[in-house]
Design an enzyme around this catalytic site. Structure first.
Site, PDB file in Angstrom:
ATOM      1  N   GLY A  13       4.467 -25.033  30.521  1.00 55.18           N
ATOM      2  CA  GLY A  13       4.939 -26.112  31.389  1.00 55.18           C
ATOM      3  C   GLY A  13       3.874 -26.482  32.405  1.00 55.18           C
ATOM      4  O   GLY A  13       3.059 -25.641  32.775  1.00 55.18           O
ATOM      5  N   ARG A  31       5.125 -25.504  23.232  1.00 56.28           N
ATOM      6  CA  ARG A  31       5.467 -25.245  21.820  1.00 56.28           C
ATOM      7  C   ARG A  31       4.196 -25.080  21.003  1.00 56.28           C
ATOM      8  O   ARG A  31       4.147 -25.473  19.849  1.00 56.28           O
ATOM      9  CB  ARG A  31       6.249 -26.428  21.268  1.00 56.28           C
ATOM     10  CG  ARG A  31       7.576 -26.603  21.942  1.00 56.28           C
ATOM     11  CD  ARG A  31       8.308 -27.757  21.377  1.00 56.28           C
ATOM     12  NE  ARG A  31       9.723 -27.518  21.468  1.00 56.28           N
ATOM     13  CZ  ARG A  31      10.630 -28.043  20.655  1.00 56.28           C
ATOM     14  NH1 ARG A  31      10.258 -28.830  19.686  1.00 56.28           N
ATOM     15  NH2 ARG A  31      11.893 -27.805  20.821  1.00 56.28           N
ATOM     16  N   ASP A  68       3.250 -17.094  31.974  1.00 59.84           N
ATOM     17  CA  ASP A  68       3.387 -15.824  31.255  1.00 59.84           C
ATOM     18  C   ASP A  68       3.187 -15.970  29.749  1.00 59.84           C
ATOM     19  O   ASP A  68       2.463 -15.180  29.140  1.00 59.84           O
ATOM     20  CB  ASP A  68       4.736 -15.161  31.583  1.00 59.84           C
ATOM     21  CG  ASP A  68       5.917 -16.096  31.355  1.00 59.84           C
ATOM     22  OD1 ASP A  68       5.695 -17.319  31.253  1.00 59.84           O
ATOM     23  OD2 ASP A  68       7.061 -15.613  31.269  1.00 59.84           O
ATOM     24  N   THR A  77       2.242 -21.080  37.428  1.00 56.82           N
ATOM     25  CA  THR A  77       3.683 -21.310  37.281  1.00 56.82           C
ATOM     26  C   THR A  77       4.252 -21.623  38.650  1.00 56.82           C
ATOM     27  O   THR A  77       3.879 -20.986  39.642  1.00 56.82           O
ATOM     28  CB  THR A  77       4.451 -20.100  36.700  1.00 56.82           C
ATOM     29  OG1 THR A  77       5.853 -20.339  36.882  1.00 56.82           O
ATOM     30  CG2 THR A  77       4.106 -18.793  37.344  1.00 56.82           C
ATOM     31  N   ASP A  91       7.126 -20.929  39.359  1.00 61.89           N
ATOM     32  CA  ASP A  91       8.083 -19.853  39.650  1.00 61.89           C
ATOM     33  C   ASP A  91       7.457 -18.679  40.419  1.00 61.89           C
ATOM     34  O   ASP A  91       8.178 -17.849  40.961  1.00 61.89           O
ATOM     35  CB  ASP A  91       8.666 -19.297  38.338  1.00 61.89           C
ATOM     36  CG  ASP A  91       9.604 -20.276  37.665  1.00 61.89           C
ATOM     37  OD1 ASP A  91       9.746 -21.412  38.155  1.00 61.89           O
ATOM     38  OD2 ASP A  91      10.201 -19.906  36.629  1.00 61.89           O
ATOM     39  N   ASP A 102       6.087 -16.034  39.305  1.00 66.21           N
ATOM     40  CA  ASP A 102       6.570 -14.743  38.825  1.00 66.21           C
ATOM     41  C   ASP A 102       5.557 -14.001  37.952  1.00 66.21           C
ATOM     42  O   ASP A 102       5.925 -13.082  37.230  1.00 66.21           O
ATOM     43  CB  ASP A 102       7.903 -14.920  38.072  1.00 66.21           C
ATOM     44  CG  ASP A 102       7.779 -15.852  36.873  1.00 66.21           C
ATOM     45  OD1 ASP A 102       6.681 -16.388  36.639  1.00 66.21           O
ATOM     46  OD2 ASP A 102       8.780 -16.042  36.152  1.00 66.21           O
ATOM     47  N   ARG A 125      30.796 -31.906  53.392  1.00 61.80           N
ATOM     48  CA  ARG A 125      30.820 -31.392  52.023  1.00 61.80           C
ATOM     49  C   ARG A 125      30.027 -30.101  51.885  1.00 61.80           C
ATOM     50  O   ARG A 125      29.156 -29.825  52.698  1.00 61.80           O
ATOM     51  CB  ARG A 125      30.152 -32.401  51.081  1.00 61.80           C
ATOM     52  CG  ARG A 125      31.027 -33.548  50.704  1.00 61.80           C
ATOM     53  CD  ARG A 125      30.237 -34.523  49.858  1.00 61.80           C
ATOM     54  NE  ARG A 125      31.062 -35.630  49.444  1.00 61.80           N
ATOM     55  CZ  ARG A 125      30.599 -36.843  49.148  1.00 61.80           C
ATOM     56  NH1 ARG A 125      29.306 -37.083  49.223  1.00 61.80           N
ATOM     57  NH2 ARG A 125      31.411 -37.788  48.772  1.00 61.80           N
ATOM     58  N   ARG A 158      13.401 -18.938  36.689  1.00 58.68           N
ATOM     59  CA  ARG A 158      14.085 -18.330  35.525  1.00 58.68           C
ATOM     60  C   ARG A 158      14.482 -16.888  35.778  1.00 58.68           C
ATOM     61  O   ARG A 158      15.601 -16.483  35.565  1.00 58.68           O
ATOM     62  CB  ARG A 158      13.127 -18.290  34.310  1.00 58.68           C
ATOM     63  CG  ARG A 158      12.994 -19.518  33.569  1.00 58.68           C
ATOM     64  CD  ARG A 158      12.204 -19.265  32.301  1.00 58.68           C
ATOM     65  NE  ARG A 158      13.080 -19.008  31.169  1.00 58.68           N
ATOM     66  CZ  ARG A 158      13.785 -19.951  30.559  1.00 58.68           C
ATOM     67  NH1 ARG A 158      13.732 -21.174  30.974  1.00 58.68           N
ATOM     68  NH2 ARG A 158      14.545 -19.656  29.524  1.00 58.68           N
TER      69      ARG A 158
HETATM   70  O1  F6P Z   1       8.392 -21.407  34.056  1.00 57.90           O
HETATM   71  C1  F6P Z   1       8.456 -22.531  34.831  1.00 57.90           C
HETATM   72  C2  F6P Z   1       9.686 -23.324  34.542  1.00 57.90           C
HETATM   73  O2  F6P Z   1       9.620 -24.397  35.406  1.00 57.90           O
HETATM   74  C3  F6P Z   1      11.010 -22.557  34.648  1.00 57.90           C
HETATM   75  O3  F6P Z   1      11.478 -22.390  35.946  1.00 57.90           O
HETATM   76  C4  F6P Z   1      11.938 -23.379  33.808  1.00 57.90           C
HETATM   77  O4  F6P Z   1      13.020 -22.632  33.347  1.00 57.90           O
HETATM   78  C5  F6P Z   1      11.029 -23.799  32.705  1.00 57.90           C
HETATM   79  O5  F6P Z   1       9.720 -23.835  33.225  1.00 57.90           O
HETATM   80  C6  F6P Z   1      11.417 -25.137  32.130  1.00 57.90           C
HETATM   81  O6  F6P Z   1      10.573 -25.444  31.079  1.00 57.90           O
HETATM   82  P1  F6P Z   1      10.715 -26.786  30.225  1.00 57.90           P
HETATM   83  O7  F6P Z   1      10.126 -27.881  31.033  1.00 57.90           O
HETATM   84  O8  F6P Z   1       9.941 -26.526  29.023  1.00 57.90           O
HETATM   85  O9  F6P Z   1      12.161 -26.997  29.971  1.00 57.90           O
END
Ligand code: F6P
Length: 360
Positions: free
Chosen positions: A10, A73, A115, A137, A139, A141, A174, A183
């Site tokens: 990503g 992919r 990763d 990333t 994230d 992580d 609200r 993730r």
């Molecule tokens: O790993 C980074 C991330 O942004 C995750 O938080 C998320 O689940 C994933 O990529 C989404 O990937 P895609 O854009 O392929 O759906």
């Protein structure tokens, strides 16, 4: 020296800055740099390899996305190949990739990815390719580095969204439940939630009890704070429950598509408290746009550090950020389990100390 660059997985804000840092550092050494387009697609069939010099990387430090394109992919070890019957089968094309790499006369590969891509980098290194990884990333992580580029931008985007959600939540009395990415790890939720003054922050590291979340909402109501903000990481789950997915992993996919926990949490809050509750998923907004100053700088430093590793003949490593410096660690060290938020981190302690509900 012919240096190849690839961006995989990503995207994340700062990818272009890494490319610029690496290309200019390579050119500075008198090397030639090349970009493999669309992950490894450029070497497997499409032959999309472009020459990268100062002209190609001019004015891209502040741009989101990647000028090379990317895909999650494109593992050469699990390449999705359509079959005559319409199905899709994963095929190992890594030998072809190694051959294509050598046919282009490349001397080294800098692989910028998360990763999944770093795992591919390690596998390619084990097949004899001279590889250096750069951790990416939003994230945050990836192990072996304190920070990945893209994370700071994602946190800023999420914090900005929370600021906006605040005023509308308050106007309407609200509860707003905002789903952010993350993730396996709750770094984005925790940091943006605190910076954006959320009342509840739910992260994958702490399975939540919905009753504890509702208690917080009711307590605030009783004090005259008739609105509440809940931030939930996409990978968060209730005690004894599972992550919520939007789609299973298909052929070529590295992972299932997460999403939907905000709707579940919002429905449960509305049912239990009777308060009008809305859900909002920030999704890919967090991955796009201009990188922050921090991410631009970190990304440029990572690009240059990766080229320094190549110059030193230091392969099978990943550049890393251990403040105040950048360094490198064996790629293997970055793989394995994701880097989770430690529950004794002072940020977590602070969240509890200032009254934020973490769902437990
Ligand atoms: O790993 C980074 C991330 O942004 C995750 O938080 C998320 O689940 C994933 O990529 C989404 O990937 P895609 O854009 O392929 O759906």
């Amino acid at each position: 020296m012919r240096l190849a660059l690839s961006t995989g997985g990503g995207d994340a804000p700062g990818l272009n800055a890494v490319i610029r840092g690496a290309v200019l550092s390579a050119v500075h050494r008198g090397w030639a740099a090349y970009g493999i387009q669309r992950g490894f697609g450029g070497l497997l069939g499409g032959d999309k390899v472009v020459s990268l010099g100062p002209d190609e990387v001019r004015g891209i430090t502040h741009l989101g996305g990647t000028i090379l394109g990317t895909t999650n992919r494109s593992s050469p070890f699990k390449w999705p190949v359509p079959q005559p019957d319409g199905s899709v089968k994963d095929v190992d094309r890594s030998d072809e990739l190694v051959d294509a790499f050598r046919a282009h006369g490349f001397d080294a590969l800098i692989m910028i990815g998360g990763d999944g891509s770093l795992r591919i980098a390690q596998q390619l290194y084990e097949k004899g390719l001279p590889v250096v990884g750069v951790p990416k990333t939003i994230d945050n992580d990836v192990r072996g580095t304190v920070t990945t580029f893209g994370f700071d931008t994602a946190v800023s985007t999420a914090t900005d969204a929370l600021d906006k959600v605040h005023s509308t939540a308050e106007s309407h009395d609200r509860v707003m439940v905002v789903e952010v990415m993350g993730r396996y790890a709750g770094w984005i939720a925790l940091n943006s939630g605190l910076a954006g003054s959320a009342d509840v922050i739910l992260i994958p590291e702490i399975p939540f009890d919905i009753e504890s979340v509702c208690r917080k909402v009711r307590e605030r109501d009783a004090r005259g704070r008739r609105f509440s903000i809940v931030v939930v990481a996409e990978g968060a789950m209730p005690i004894g429950g599972k992550v919520v997915t939007r789609a299973p992993a298909g052929p070529g996919d590295r992972m299932e598509r997460l999403g939907g926990i905000a709707e579940r949490v919002a429905a449960a809050i509305e049912e239990r408290t009777g308060k009008e509750t809305r859900a909002l998923t920030l999704g890919h907004l967090q991955r796009g746009g201009r990188p922050t100053t921090f991410d631009r700088l970190l990304a440029l430093r990572f690009g240059a550090a990766a080229v320094r590793c190549v110059a030193d003949g230091n392969f099978g490593v990943m550049v890393s950020h251990v403040p105040p410096s950048t360094g490198f660690v064996p790629l293997k060290e970055a793989l394995g389990k994701p880097k989770l938020v430690p529950l004794d981190l002072d940020t977590v302690l602070m969240a509890r100390e200032i009254g934020v509900c973490l769902g437990d």
